[in-house]
Design a protein around this motif. Structure first.
Motif, PDB file in Angstrom:
ATOM      1  N   LYS A  51     -35.286  14.054 140.327  1.00 53.01           N
ATOM      2  CA  LYS A  51     -34.116  14.061 139.450  1.00 53.01           C
ATOM      3  C   LYS A  51     -32.843  13.971 140.291  1.00 53.01           C
ATOM      4  CE  LYS A  51     -33.055  17.808 137.179  1.00 53.01           C
ATOM      5  NZ  LYS A  51     -33.093  18.940 136.226  1.00 53.01           N
ATOM      6  N   LYS A  52     -32.406  12.736 140.568  1.00 55.83           N
ATOM      7  CA  LYS A  52     -31.218  12.499 141.379  1.00 55.83           C
ATOM      8  C   LYS A  52     -30.326  11.442 140.726  1.00 55.83           C
ATOM      9  CE  LYS A  52     -31.594  15.077 145.150  1.00 55.83           C
ATOM     10  NZ  LYS A  52     -30.515  15.991 145.626  1.00 55.83           N
ATOM     11  N   LYS A  53     -29.018  11.565 140.920  1.00 55.17           N
ATOM     12  CA  LYS A  53     -28.071  10.599 140.387  1.00 55.17           C
ATOM     13  C   LYS A  53     -28.118   9.302 141.208  1.00 55.17           C
ATOM     14  CE  LYS A  53     -24.917  14.170 138.679  1.00 55.17           C
ATOM     15  NZ  LYS A  53     -23.554  14.752 138.778  1.00 55.17           N
ATOM     16  N   ALA A 101     -31.279   9.779 136.591  1.00 52.42           N
ATOM     17  CA  ALA A 101     -31.252   8.582 137.443  1.00 52.42           C
ATOM     18  C   ALA A 101     -30.593   7.383 136.769  1.00 52.42           C
ATOM     19  CB  ALA A 101     -32.674   8.226 137.877  1.00 52.42           C
ATOM     20  N   GLY A 102     -30.152   7.541 135.505  1.00 52.20           N
ATOM     21  CA  GLY A 102     -29.476   6.461 134.795  1.00 52.20           C
ATOM     22  C   GLY A 102     -30.402   5.461 134.150  1.00 52.20           C
ATOM     23  N   ILE A 103     -31.697   5.731 134.156  1.00 53.36           N
ATOM     24  CA  ILE A 103     -32.672   4.785 133.609  1.00 53.36           C
ATOM     25  C   ILE A 103     -32.758   4.893 132.087  1.00 53.36           C
ATOM     26  CG2 ILE A 103     -35.051   3.977 133.779  1.00 53.36           C
ATOM     27  CD1 ILE A 103     -33.326   3.689 136.327  1.00 53.36           C
ATOM     28  N   GLU A 104     -32.523   6.078 131.550  1.00 52.20           N
ATOM     29  CA  GLU A 104     -32.490   6.241 130.098  1.00 52.20           C
ATOM     30  C   GLU A 104     -31.412   5.352 129.489  1.00 52.20           C
ATOM     31  OE1 GLU A 104     -33.082  10.192 127.659  1.00 52.20           O
ATOM     32  OE2 GLU A 104     -30.938   9.981 128.132  1.00 52.20           O
ATOM     33  N   GLU A 105     -30.269   5.257 130.149  1.00 52.29           N
ATOM     34  CA  GLU A 105     -29.177   4.420 129.661  1.00 52.29           C
ATOM     35  C   GLU A 105     -29.552   2.938 129.737  1.00 52.29           C
ATOM     36  OE1 GLU A 105     -25.310   3.352 128.239  1.00 52.29           O
ATOM     37  OE2 GLU A 105     -26.634   5.101 128.051  1.00 52.29           O
ATOM     38  N   VAL A 106     -30.285   2.545 130.769  1.00 51.38           N
ATOM     39  CA  VAL A 106     -30.753   1.150 130.876  1.00 51.38           C
ATOM     40  C   VAL A 106     -31.632   0.803 129.678  1.00 51.38           C
ATOM     41  CG1 VAL A 106     -32.193  -0.452 132.197  1.00 51.38           C
ATOM     42  CG2 VAL A 106     -30.614   1.077 133.387  1.00 51.38           C
TER      43      VAL A 106
END
Length: 379
Positions: A51-53, A101-106
């Motif tokens: 769990k990293k940005k 990690a911003g993948i949910e937004e993708v």
């Protein structure tokens, strides 16, 4: 015929710039249509270690993922995005990693499917040198096409992690610990990773090397700007070019050495480099982890074991940074860690030097220290 690797310049994480750069890479390999047909399901496997940005440079950047998803969708493919991060492999853990990690937004922007299917499947691989059967995450095996999207980073155990090492994420969650425990020697572990890569046979291997990580990778190192994308049908060949780009002698990397043992590409002269040249990039060599791998001498095994006990590095826990989250204790393959008064305590007789504790620590509270004798011998 030499394996082809495309090396392309890409200066930042602008999605449209990335999409155009990836298009050019695929054009040099014959076009994306050569690999993906309309109606096929593609499992796009990322490096989602923890769990990293995105700015931490630990995980595959979401902008690269978004660009790749859109290119696949334009060809009529159905895209599933996923990985099996370190630690527990369940829906709650996956959701936390995807979101951070911003993948949910993708997935929200593109309509791609995030994988929450945690089923496992045993896959026989009789050709394996070390492993004859793997337990893998089922949705990856079920997909028509498997594409890996790795991250250029150094690694405390294997020196370097790239297109070969990223396939370890096909092993479900905590089961990774068993593979570490059964193969504590770095060369055995690296041979296993080659077995796994050849078993999975990724259709394409893509590397996010726009910002990599040097030093105490794969999670506690320092982000380093590189400005590159790499694409190949061969994971070992891609790693050779990526290592050279980072200023690392490829064959000094255990996974590349394992590839050389099998007659696979292990030097820059054994690949066909397309796109840009290495000299087009002005990059200072990556700082490497302060660990030289296993020490083996041409002497009897009993004496070797004695010397190793004095030469092996060890994890050191920094009390001022430890928050007692127990990630290291819960994920230690040989169960060498226990709760101490101010930080975890380690039984060095059990420790197999896989450095999962350092890799999965969310606060960079674990350092790897050489013994005084090792520092003297391996300056």
């Amino acid at each position: 015929m030499l394996e082809q690797v495309v090396l392309w310049k890409c200066g930042d994480y602008d999605p449209e710039l990335l999409k155009e750069a990836l298009k050019r890479c695929f054009t040099l390999l014959g076009g994306l249509d050569k690999f993906v047909r309309s109606g096929q399901t593609v499992f796009l496997k990322l490096n989602l270690l923890m769990k990293k940005k995105p700015e931490d440079a630990v995980t595959t950047h979401p902008a690269v993922v978004e660009a790749m998803v859109r290119l696949l969708q334009e060809r009529g493919a159905t895209v599933i995005i996923g990985d099996s991060p370190g630690g527990p492999y369940n829906q709650m853990a996956l959701k936390a990693v995807y979101r951070t990690a911003g993948i949910e937004e993708v997935a929200r922007k593109t309509g791609a499917t995030l994988n929450f299917n945690t089923q496992e499947i045993d896959v026989p691989y009789p050709e394996g040198k070390i492993i004859k059967r793997f337990t893998l995450i089922k949705p990856l095996v079920d997909a028509d096409i498997y594409i890996s999207l790795s991250k250029l980073k150094t690694h405390m155990m294997t020196k370097f992690t790239g297109a070969v090492k990223v396939n370890f994420g096909a092993i479900p969650g905590m089961l990774k610990a068993e593979y570490h425990f059964k193969m504590p020697r770095v060369m055995d572990f690296s041979e296993m990773l080659l077995d796994l890569t050849e078993c999975l046979k990724p259709t394409l291997n893509i590397m996010d090397a726009i910002v990599g990580m040097e030093g105490k990778g794969p999670s506690a190192g320092t982000p380093k700007k590189v400005g590159a994308l790499l694409v190949s049908t061969s994971a070992p060949a891609l790693d050779v070019v990526a290592a050279a780009l980072a200023g690392i002698e490829p064959v000094s990397i255990p996974t590349v050495k394992a590839a050389e043992n099998r007659g696979l590409p292990a030097s820059i002269n054994q690949v066909e480099l397309m796109g840009y040249k290495l000299t087009d990039f002005n990059i200072q060599p990556f700082a490497l982890p302060d660990y030289t791998g296993e020490a083996r001498f041409p002497i009897p095994d009993l004496l070797n074991r004695f010397l190793e006990s004095w030469l092996k590095p060890k994890p050191v826990f920094m009390e001022d940074q430890c928050i007692f989250c127990r990630e290291c204790i819960n994920n230690c393959p040989p169960k060498a860690l226990s709760a101490g008064n101010k930080a975890p305590e380690i039984d060095l007789n059990k420790c197999i030097r896989c450095f999962c504790c350092q890799e999965l620590c969310p606060r960079k509270a674990v350092d790897i220290k050489k013994s005084p004798l090792a520092r003297l011998l391996f300056k």
